[in-house]
Design a protein around this motif. Structure first.
Motif, PDB file in Angstrom:
ATOM      1  N   PHE A  34       0.870  -1.153  -0.003  1.00  0.00           N
ATOM      2  CA  PHE A  34       0.053   0.036   0.077  1.00  0.00           C
ATOM      3  C   PHE A  34       0.701   1.237   0.134  1.00  0.00           C
ATOM      4  O   PHE A  34       0.410   2.056   0.495  1.00  0.00           O
ATOM      5  N   THR A  35       1.957   1.259  -0.502  1.00  0.00           N
ATOM      6  CA  THR A  35       3.008   2.364  -0.619  1.00  0.00           C
ATOM      7  C   THR A  35       2.263   3.755  -1.292  1.00  0.00           C
ATOM      8  O   THR A  35       2.086   4.834  -0.768  1.00  0.00           O
ATOM      9  N   THR A  36       1.724   3.523  -2.313  1.00  0.00           N
ATOM     10  CA  THR A  36       0.833   4.679  -3.018  1.00  0.00           C
ATOM     11  C   THR A  36      -0.245   5.236  -1.990  1.00  0.00           C
ATOM     12  O   THR A  36      -0.423   6.353  -1.987  1.00  0.00           O
ATOM     13  N   PHE A  37      -0.896   4.426  -1.558  1.00  0.00           N
ATOM     14  CA  PHE A  37      -2.335   4.640  -0.614  1.00  0.00           C
ATOM     15  C   PHE A  37      -1.679   5.407   0.636  1.00  0.00           C
ATOM     16  O   PHE A  37      -2.170   6.300   0.907  1.00  0.00           O
ATOM     17  N   LEU A  38      -0.544   4.719   0.997  1.00  0.00           N
ATOM     18  CA  LEU A  38      -0.079   5.570   2.304  1.00  0.00           C
ATOM     19  C   LEU A  38       0.488   6.823   2.063  1.00  0.00           C
ATOM     20  O   LEU A  38       0.557   7.847   2.808  1.00  0.00           O
ATOM     21  N   LYS A  39       1.213   7.161   0.870  1.00  0.00           N
ATOM     22  CA  LYS A  39       1.839   8.220   0.444  1.00  0.00           C
ATOM     23  C   LYS A  39       0.619   9.354   0.187  1.00  0.00           C
ATOM     24  O   LYS A  39       0.750  10.399   0.597  1.00  0.00           O
ATOM     25  N   ALA A  40      -0.315   8.928  -0.365  1.00  0.00           N
ATOM     26  CA  ALA A  40      -1.527   9.653  -0.634  1.00  0.00           C
ATOM     27  C   ALA A  40      -2.226  10.107   0.665  1.00  0.00           C
ATOM     28  O   ALA A  40      -2.675  11.282   0.832  1.00  0.00           O
TER      29      ALA A  40
END
Length: 206
Positions: A34-40
């Motif tokens: 969930f790297t992108t989700f967490l970055k968002a």
């Protein structure tokens, strides 16, 4: 022990990795997809909001789900001038109650999200869906809620028309039912994401 359920292969057993025992953010980080989700969430200023929630359900798109979006979509969302739009998108992936898959079996209907728009949850046919996304892992437990892993990024408002037209064969699903079911085994608290705070279940189921 609490284990994840892999709905893509109808598996729910101790063969799967035990769920993380931190809050929903720590649980997402521990899963590693969930790297992108967490970055968002960081860019939208929602990380601490979700960490501080006392009972929340997160429909978390995987990195693959974000990669499937049209080119440039994520980069545009992450721009400071688009923070409000990004917050709405991300809050649409949250429900201000801790939901379990057992509450969704053979039920279908719209449930209000943290974005103040309804997502259609469908637990028919032995699967769980959120709008057009498939739940590929359900009931990933965290200290302050539950994570459902989904294979698509949800679009705010996409479920509203479908919720209005939905005529499920089984029992209908609505937010009152979800809150009532979650209330039986959750501890209430003061820290909730934007949107309606779970309260003691009302007398009516509609």
């Amino acid at each position: 022990e609490i284990y994840q359920c892999d709905w893509s292969s109808d598996v729910c057993s101790s063969d799967l990795t035990p769920a993380a025992q931190g809050d929903v953010i720590e649980t997402l980080r521990a899963q590693g997809q969930f790297t992108t989700f967490l970055k968002a969430l960081d860019a939208a200023g929602l990380t601490e909001t979700l960490k501080g929630a006392s009972a929340i359900t997160v429909f978390a798109p995987t990195d693959q789900a974000f990669a499937a979006l049209p080119a440039g979509t994520v980069d545009a969302w992450l721009k400071p001038e688009n923070k409000d739009q990004l917050r709405k998108v991300l809050l649409y992936h949250t429900i201000n109650a801790s939901v379990t898959s057992a509450q969704l079996v053979n039920r279908k209907g719209g449930v209000r999200t943290g974005a103040d728009a309804e997502v259609v949850l469908d637990g028919g046919g032995g699967k769980i869906r959120a709008d057009g996304a498939n739940v590929v892992q359900a009931d990933v437990k965290a200290k302050n809620g539950t994570v459902f892993v989904i294979d698509k990024v949800l679009t705010p408002g996409a479920g509203s028309a479908a919720a209005a037209a939905a005529k499920p064969a089984g029992m209908a699903l609505n937010r009152s039912y979800v809150v009532r079911a979650a209330y039986q085994d959750q501890t209430k608290g003061d820290d909730q994401p934007p949107g309606e705070k779970p309260a003691e279940p009302p007398a009516s189921t509609t």
